[in-house]
Design a protein around this motif. Structure first.
Motif, short mmCIF file in Angstrom:
data_model
loop_
_atom_site.label_atom_id
_atom_site.label_comp_id
_atom_site.label_asym_id
_atom_site.label_seq_id
_atom_site.Cartn_x
_atom_site.Cartn_y
_atom_site.Cartn_z
N LEU A 1 -6.99 4.91 -8.04
CA LEU A 1 -5.79 5.26 -7.29
C LEU A 1 -5.54 6.76 -7.20
O LEU A 1 -5.26 7.29 -6.12
CB LEU A 1 -4.58 4.56 -7.92
N LEU A 2 -5.63 7.47 -8.31
CA LEU A 2 -5.25 8.89 -8.31
C LEU A 2 -6.10 9.76 -7.38
O LEU A 2 -5.54 10.58 -6.66
CB LEU A 2 -5.24 9.44 -9.73
N PRO A 3 -7.42 9.59 -7.34
CA PRO A 3 -8.19 10.41 -6.40
C PRO A 3 -7.79 10.19 -4.94
O PRO A 3 -7.77 11.14 -4.15
CB PRO A 3 -9.64 9.99 -6.64
N LEU A 4 -7.46 8.96 -4.58
CA LEU A 4 -7.04 8.68 -3.21
C LEU A 4 -5.73 9.37 -2.88
O LEU A 4 -5.54 9.90 -1.79
CB LEU A 4 -6.92 7.16 -2.99
N CYS A 5 -4.81 9.37 -3.84
CA CYS A 5 -3.51 10.03 -3.63
C CYS A 5 -3.69 11.54 -3.55
O CYS A 5 -2.98 12.22 -2.80
CB CYS A 5 -2.54 9.67 -4.74
N GLN A 6 -4.62 12.07 -4.28
CA GLN A 6 -4.88 13.50 -4.29
C GLN A 6 -5.48 13.96 -2.96
O GLN A 6 -5.29 15.09 -2.54
CB GLN A 6 -5.83 13.84 -5.43
N GLU A 7 -6.19 13.07 -2.28
CA GLU A 7 -6.83 13.40 -1.01
C GLU A 7 -5.87 13.39 0.17
O GLU A 7 -6.27 13.71 1.28
CB GLU A 7 -7.98 12.42 -0.73
N GLY A 8 -4.62 13.00 -0.04
CA GLY A 8 -3.65 13.00 1.04
C GLY A 8 -3.76 11.79 1.96
O GLY A 8 -3.30 11.82 3.10
N LYS A 9 -4.33 10.72 1.47
CA LYS A 9 -4.43 9.50 2.27
C LYS A 9 -3.15 8.67 2.16
O LYS A 9 -2.37 8.85 1.23
CB LYS A 9 -5.61 8.66 1.78
N THR A 10 -2.96 7.78 3.10
CA THR A 10 -1.93 6.77 2.96
C THR A 10 -2.57 5.62 2.19
O THR A 10 -3.51 4.99 2.68
CB THR A 10 -1.41 6.29 4.33
N VAL A 11 -2.06 5.38 1.00
CA VAL A 11 -2.63 4.37 0.12
C VAL A 11 -1.65 3.22 0.02
O VAL A 11 -0.52 3.39 -0.44
CB VAL A 11 -2.92 4.94 -1.28
N THR A 12 -2.08 2.06 0.46
CA THR A 12 -1.28 0.85 0.32
C THR A 12 -1.87 0.05 -0.84
O THR A 12 -3.07 -0.23 -0.86
CB THR A 12 -1.32 0.01 1.61
N VAL A 13 -1.03 -0.27 -1.81
CA VAL A 13 -1.47 -1.05 -2.96
C VAL A 13 -0.93 -2.46 -2.79
O VAL A 13 0.29 -2.68 -2.80
CB VAL A 13 -0.98 -0.43 -4.29
N ASP A 14 -1.84 -3.40 -2.58
CA ASP A 14 -1.48 -4.80 -2.40
C ASP A 14 -1.43 -5.46 -3.78
O ASP A 14 -2.46 -5.62 -4.44
CB ASP A 14 -2.51 -5.49 -1.51
N LEU A 15 -0.23 -5.82 -4.21
CA LEU A 15 -0.02 -6.41 -5.53
C LEU A 15 0.21 -7.92 -5.46
O LEU A 15 0.70 -8.51 -6.40
CB LEU A 15 1.18 -5.73 -6.20
N SER A 16 -0.17 -8.54 -4.35
CA SER A 16 0.11 -9.97 -4.19
C SER A 16 -0.65 -10.84 -5.20
O SER A 16 -0.24 -11.96 -5.48
CB SER A 16 -0.20 -10.43 -2.76
#
Length: 111
Positions: free
Chosen positions: A35-50
């Motif tokens: 998760l953290l590298p994706l957030c650092q890259e400035g992407k829109t990260v959707t976390v599906d917790l279903s």
């Protein structure tokens, strides 16, 4: 219980992480690693917790870290598909007020 983290690239700026299992002190490093590298890259990260059945304080810490990291970029962090227990946890801690949470229309009967 084990943790599965599956990454799906929607396009260059949008990615979905599907979380299956429990996020606790033992499995949180696996989530953090994805998760953290994706957030650092400035992407829109959707976390599906279903398919996530449990999150402890260590897991919450991963989401807080991701939220803080993405605030310094053009990215977004979106949490979706939470069951009522997980949503209650985010409400009790006040995280629902700062994080983007897409509430599910389906209720599982838990308060």
């Amino acid at each position: 219980m084990n943790l599965q983290v599956k990454e799906k690239m929607d396009d260059e700026k949008n990615v979905t992480l599907c979380i299956e299992g429990e996020v606790d002190v033992y499995t949180a490093p696996k989530l953090r690693e994805k998760l953290l590298p994706l957030c650092q890259e400035g992407k829109t990260v959707t976390v599906d917790l279903s398919k996530c059945v449990y999150i402890d304080s260590t897991g919450l810490g991963v989401f807080i870290g991701a939220y803080k990291m993405q605030r310094g970029t053009d990215g977004k962090l979106i949490l979706k598909g939470m069951n009522s227990r997980l949503l209650r946890l985010f409400k009790i801690t006040g995280l629902h007020e700062i994080m983007k949470i897409e509430e599910s229309a389906q209720e599982d009967g838990q308060p």
